[in-house]
Design an enzyme around this catalytic site. Structure first.
Site, PDB file in Angstrom:
ATOM      1  N   LYS A  95       0.857  -1.188   0.000  1.00 47.79           N
ATOM      2  CA  LYS A  95       0.000   0.000   0.000  1.00 47.79           C
ATOM      3  C   LYS A  95       0.889   1.232   0.000  1.00 47.79           C
ATOM      4  O   LYS A  95       1.712   1.422   0.884  1.00 47.79           O
ATOM      5  CB  LYS A  95      -0.908  -0.014   1.231  1.00 47.79           C
ATOM      6  CG  LYS A  95      -1.759   1.246   1.346  1.00 47.79           C
ATOM      7  CD  LYS A  95      -2.788   1.128   2.444  1.00 47.79           C
ATOM      8  CE  LYS A  95      -3.546   2.421   2.602  1.00 47.79           C
ATOM      9  NZ  LYS A  95      -4.558   2.344   3.655  1.00 47.79           N
TER      10      LYS A  95
ATOM     11  N   ARG B 225     -10.805  10.004   2.027  1.00 45.91           N
ATOM     12  CA  ARG B 225     -10.680  10.702   3.317  1.00 45.91           C
ATOM     13  C   ARG B 225     -11.812  11.711   3.495  1.00 45.91           C
ATOM     14  O   ARG B 225     -12.237  11.967   4.614  1.00 45.91           O
ATOM     15  CB  ARG B 225      -9.289  11.335   3.433  1.00 45.91           C
ATOM     16  CG  ARG B 225      -8.202  10.253   3.535  1.00 45.91           C
ATOM     17  CD  ARG B 225      -6.794  10.809   3.629  1.00 45.91           C
ATOM     18  NE  ARG B 225      -5.810   9.732   3.442  1.00 45.91           N
ATOM     19  CZ  ARG B 225      -4.527   9.936   3.206  1.00 45.91           C
ATOM     20  NH1 ARG B 225      -4.041  11.166   3.130  1.00 45.91           N
ATOM     21  NH2 ARG B 225      -3.708   8.903   3.045  1.00 45.91           N
TER      22      ARG B 225
ATOM     23  N   LYS C  45       1.270  10.057   5.649  1.00 45.95           N
ATOM     24  CA  LYS C  45       1.390   8.670   6.123  1.00 45.95           C
ATOM     25  C   LYS C  45       2.661   7.990   5.620  1.00 45.95           C
ATOM     26  O   LYS C  45       2.731   6.766   5.556  1.00 45.95           O
ATOM     27  CB  LYS C  45       0.124   7.884   5.712  1.00 45.95           C
ATOM     28  CG  LYS C  45      -1.172   8.500   6.254  1.00 45.95           C
ATOM     29  CD  LYS C  45      -2.376   7.570   6.079  1.00 45.95           C
ATOM     30  CE  LYS C  45      -3.626   8.196   6.694  1.00 45.95           C
ATOM     31  NZ  LYS C  45      -4.793   7.290   6.645  1.00 45.95           N
TER      32      LYS C  45
ATOM     33  N   GLU D  27       7.397  -6.653   1.121  1.00 52.82           N
ATOM     34  CA  GLU D  27       6.197  -6.485   1.959  1.00 52.82           C
ATOM     35  C   GLU D  27       5.222  -7.647   1.735  1.00 52.82           C
ATOM     36  O   GLU D  27       4.655  -8.191   2.684  1.00 52.82           O
ATOM     37  CB  GLU D  27       5.494  -5.160   1.616  1.00 52.82           C
ATOM     38  CG  GLU D  27       6.137  -3.921   2.222  1.00 52.82           C
ATOM     39  CD  GLU D  27       5.803  -3.770   3.705  1.00 52.82           C
ATOM     40  OE1 GLU D  27       5.132  -4.657   4.275  1.00 52.82           O
ATOM     41  OE2 GLU D  27       6.222  -2.759   4.293  1.00 52.82           O
TER      42      GLU D  27
ATOM     43  N   LYS E  26      -2.280  -1.484  -3.794  1.00 52.08           N
ATOM     44  CA  LYS E  26      -3.135  -0.300  -3.706  1.00 52.08           C
ATOM     45  C   LYS E  26      -2.297   0.960  -3.755  1.00 52.08           C
ATOM     46  O   LYS E  26      -1.289   1.004  -3.059  1.00 52.08           O
ATOM     47  CB  LYS E  26      -3.889  -0.384  -2.386  1.00 52.08           C
ATOM     48  CG  LYS E  26      -4.765   0.800  -2.093  1.00 52.08           C
ATOM     49  CD  LYS E  26      -5.334   0.654  -0.713  1.00 52.08           C
ATOM     50  CE  LYS E  26      -6.058   1.935  -0.381  1.00 52.08           C
ATOM     51  NZ  LYS E  26      -6.470   2.003   0.983  1.00 52.08           N
TER      52      LYS E  26
ATOM     53  N   SER F  53     -10.357   5.636  -4.397  1.00 51.03           N
ATOM     54  CA  SER F  53     -11.319   6.733  -4.545  1.00 51.03           C
ATOM     55  C   SER F  53     -10.894   7.764  -5.589  1.00 51.03           C
ATOM     56  O   SER F  53     -11.713   8.229  -6.377  1.00 51.03           O
ATOM     57  CB  SER F  53     -11.526   7.396  -3.190  1.00 51.03           C
ATOM     58  OG  SER F  53     -10.284   7.834  -2.649  1.00 51.03           O
TER      59      SER F  53
ATOM     60  N   TYR G  69     -15.364   1.090  -6.528  1.00 57.70           N
ATOM     61  CA  TYR G  69     -16.645   1.768  -6.303  1.00 57.70           C
ATOM     62  C   TYR G  69     -17.553   1.623  -7.519  1.00 57.70           C
ATOM     63  O   TYR G  69     -18.719   1.966  -7.452  1.00 57.70           O
ATOM     64  CB  TYR G  69     -16.385   3.241  -5.965  1.00 57.70           C
ATOM     65  CG  TYR G  69     -15.468   3.380  -4.761  1.00 57.70           C
ATOM     66  CD1 TYR G  69     -15.972   3.251  -3.473  1.00 57.70           C
ATOM     67  CD2 TYR G  69     -14.090   3.567  -4.913  1.00 57.70           C
ATOM     68  CE1 TYR G  69     -15.134   3.317  -2.365  1.00 57.70           C
ATOM     69  CE2 TYR G  69     -13.246   3.639  -3.818  1.00 57.70           C
ATOM     70  CZ  TYR G  69     -13.768   3.511  -2.549  1.00 57.70           C
ATOM     71  OH  TYR G  69     -12.935   3.567  -1.460  1.00 57.70           O
TER      72      TYR G  69
HETATM   73  C1  PBG Z   1      -7.430   3.398   5.683  1.00 55.75           C
HETATM   74  C2  PBG Z   1      -7.720   3.233   4.254  1.00 55.75           C
HETATM   75  C3  PBG Z   1      -7.544   4.163   3.226  1.00 55.75           C
HETATM   76  C4  PBG Z   1      -8.104   3.599   2.110  1.00 55.75           C
HETATM   77  C5  PBG Z   1      -8.573   2.331   2.445  1.00 55.75           C
HETATM   78  N1  PBG Z   1      -8.312   2.112   3.789  1.00 55.75           N
HETATM   79  C6  PBG Z   1      -7.004   5.541   3.225  1.00 55.75           C
HETATM   80  C7  PBG Z   1      -5.682   5.840   3.758  1.00 55.75           C
HETATM   81  O1  PBG Z   1      -4.845   4.956   3.946  1.00 55.75           O
HETATM   82  O2  PBG Z   1      -5.467   7.013   4.024  1.00 55.75           O
HETATM   83  C8  PBG Z   1      -8.197   4.277   0.775  1.00 55.75           C
HETATM   84  C9  PBG Z   1      -9.275   3.817  -0.128  1.00 55.75           C
HETATM   85  C10 PBG Z   1      -9.609   4.747  -1.220  1.00 55.75           C
HETATM   86  O3  PBG Z   1      -8.963   5.792  -1.452  1.00 55.75           O
HETATM   87  O4  PBG Z   1     -10.565   4.425  -1.939  1.00 55.75           O
HETATM   88  N2  PBG Z   1      -6.241   2.950   6.173  1.00 55.75           N
END
Ligand code: PBG
Length: 353
Positions: free
Chosen positions: A221, A231, A244, A260, A275, A301, A340
């Site tokens: 990720k 968010r 992050k 990982e 991701k 998203s 989505y």
């Molecule tokens: C939370 C999480 C996130 C997403 C899925 N789980 C956001 C992040 O890590 O800040 C993102 C999913 C998306 O953008 O559709 N840890």
């Protein structure tokens, strides 16, 4: 709210009769275009297919009753109260989508430094799992494990002096996973990127007789700008302090993704995930080729927003862009896709049957 994709573009096959040629034909024996001459021929040689079986549909849940609040940065996506999440689960079941994923929008008053609400067995996620499983026991339910929907600072872990604490966070994530498993969740999906969380969660699940609960690790990720609309949807965009990057991966890295993924598999992950999706298709391919594990990809998203937003403006044919992006994940080696677009794609696939 349904997404508007604009007018479908009419594409016709090449005309049967050639117009007069300006120059003589080339002396070619091999002509790759032969296999593309008509839709039946293209179907016949098609290498990758997207099916409804490949889809996981993420839903956002919010407090209240009979609530569907549009997420401004994700045209066509709503935050749903639990009763409405059950209705969308019904839609998923009718469309034969195998699995849904749940993300909560937590009231500001319930967020704190420790993300305590994550451990409340009656939080929105747990309520939703129970309600959905009661009506639709045959649909798979995936729950995200991470603290960001519940913390006042919007981080996935516990913080001390501005540092994200790894091992202390893992201890809380284990409890969060158990609370979700107790509610009836089928797949635990740790998205926090702390070291060692998959092994710790597996051990705890097995010790508490949740041996059948699967783990889909958000294994590779990346720290990504494409999470912005998510968010907004869970209400952590405004509160997030800093970024992050001390736990999510650097987008310039590829070998690190393999390390990982290898660790998460060794710790007991049943499925692994990459991701975001579209900017990381090379990672999907490397992971699939290297480990031959059930490999998933999250069309996040921001990727959704780009396609749905451009489609809404009439700048692209949204339906075709959606299907092209999804089959791209299959081509890269993904076994399944969190998207989505799941219900729209399932509807489109049904039309083709
Ligand atoms: C939370 C999480 C996130 C997403 C899925 N789980 C956001 C992040 O890590 O800040 C993102 C999913 C998306 O953008 O559709 N840890």
């Amino acid at each position: 709210m349904a997404i508007k994709f604009g007018r479908p573009i009419e594409l016709r096959d090449a005309p049967k009769r050639q117009t007069a040629l300006a120059s003589p034909p080339l002396d070619l024996t091999i002509r790759p275009r032969r296999n593309r001459k008509a839709e039946w021929a293209r179907r016949l040689v098609r290498e990758n297919v997207l099916t409804t079986d490949d889809l996981i549909w993420p839903l956002f849940v919010v407090d209240g009753h009979n609530v569907r609040t549009p997420v401004a940065s994700m045209p066509g996506v709503d935050r749903l109260s639990v009763d409405q999440a059950v209705r969308d689960a019904e839609r998923a079941a009718k469309l034969n989508i195998p699995c849904i994923a749940l993300f909560p929008y937590t009231e500001a008053s319930l967020r704190d430094e420790q993300g305590s609400e994550a451990l409340n067995p009656d939080n929105l996620v747990c309520q939703s799992v129970r309600a959905i499983k009661k009506e639709f026991p045959d649909i798979g339910v995936l729950c995200d494990v991470a603290l960001d929907p519940f913390t006042s600072h919007g981080h996935d872990g516990l913080i001390e002096d501005g540092r994200i604490l790894n091992d202390e966070t893992v201890a809380v994530l284990v409890k969060q996973a158990l609370v979700q498993a107790e509610a009836g969740c089928d797949i635990i999906a740790p998205s926090d990127m702390m070291d060692g969380r998959v092994g710790a969660i597996r051990e705890a699940l097995d010790a508490e007789s949740f041996g059948d609960v699967q783990i889909m690790a958000y294994a590779a990720k990346y720290a990504s700008a494409f999470y912005g609309p998510f968010r907004d949807a869970i209400g952590s965009a405004k509160t997030l302090t800093g970024d992050k990057r001390t736990y999510q991966m650097d987008s310039a890295n590829s070998d690190e993704a393999l390390r990982e993924v290898e660790l998460d598999i060794a710790e007991g992950a049943d499925m692994v995930m990459v991701k975001p999706g579209m900017p990381y298709l090379d990672i999907v391919r490397r992971v699939k080729d290297t480990f031959a594990m059930p490999t998933f990809v999250y069309q996040v998203s921001g990727e959704y927003a780009m396609i749905a937003g451009a489609a809404r403006n009439g700048w692209i044919d949204g339906e075709r862009a959606m299907m092209e992006s999804l089959v791209g994940f299959k081509r890269a080696g993904a076994d399944g896709i969190l998207t989505y677009f799941a219900p729209q794609a399932a509807e489109k696939l049904r039309e083709r049957e």
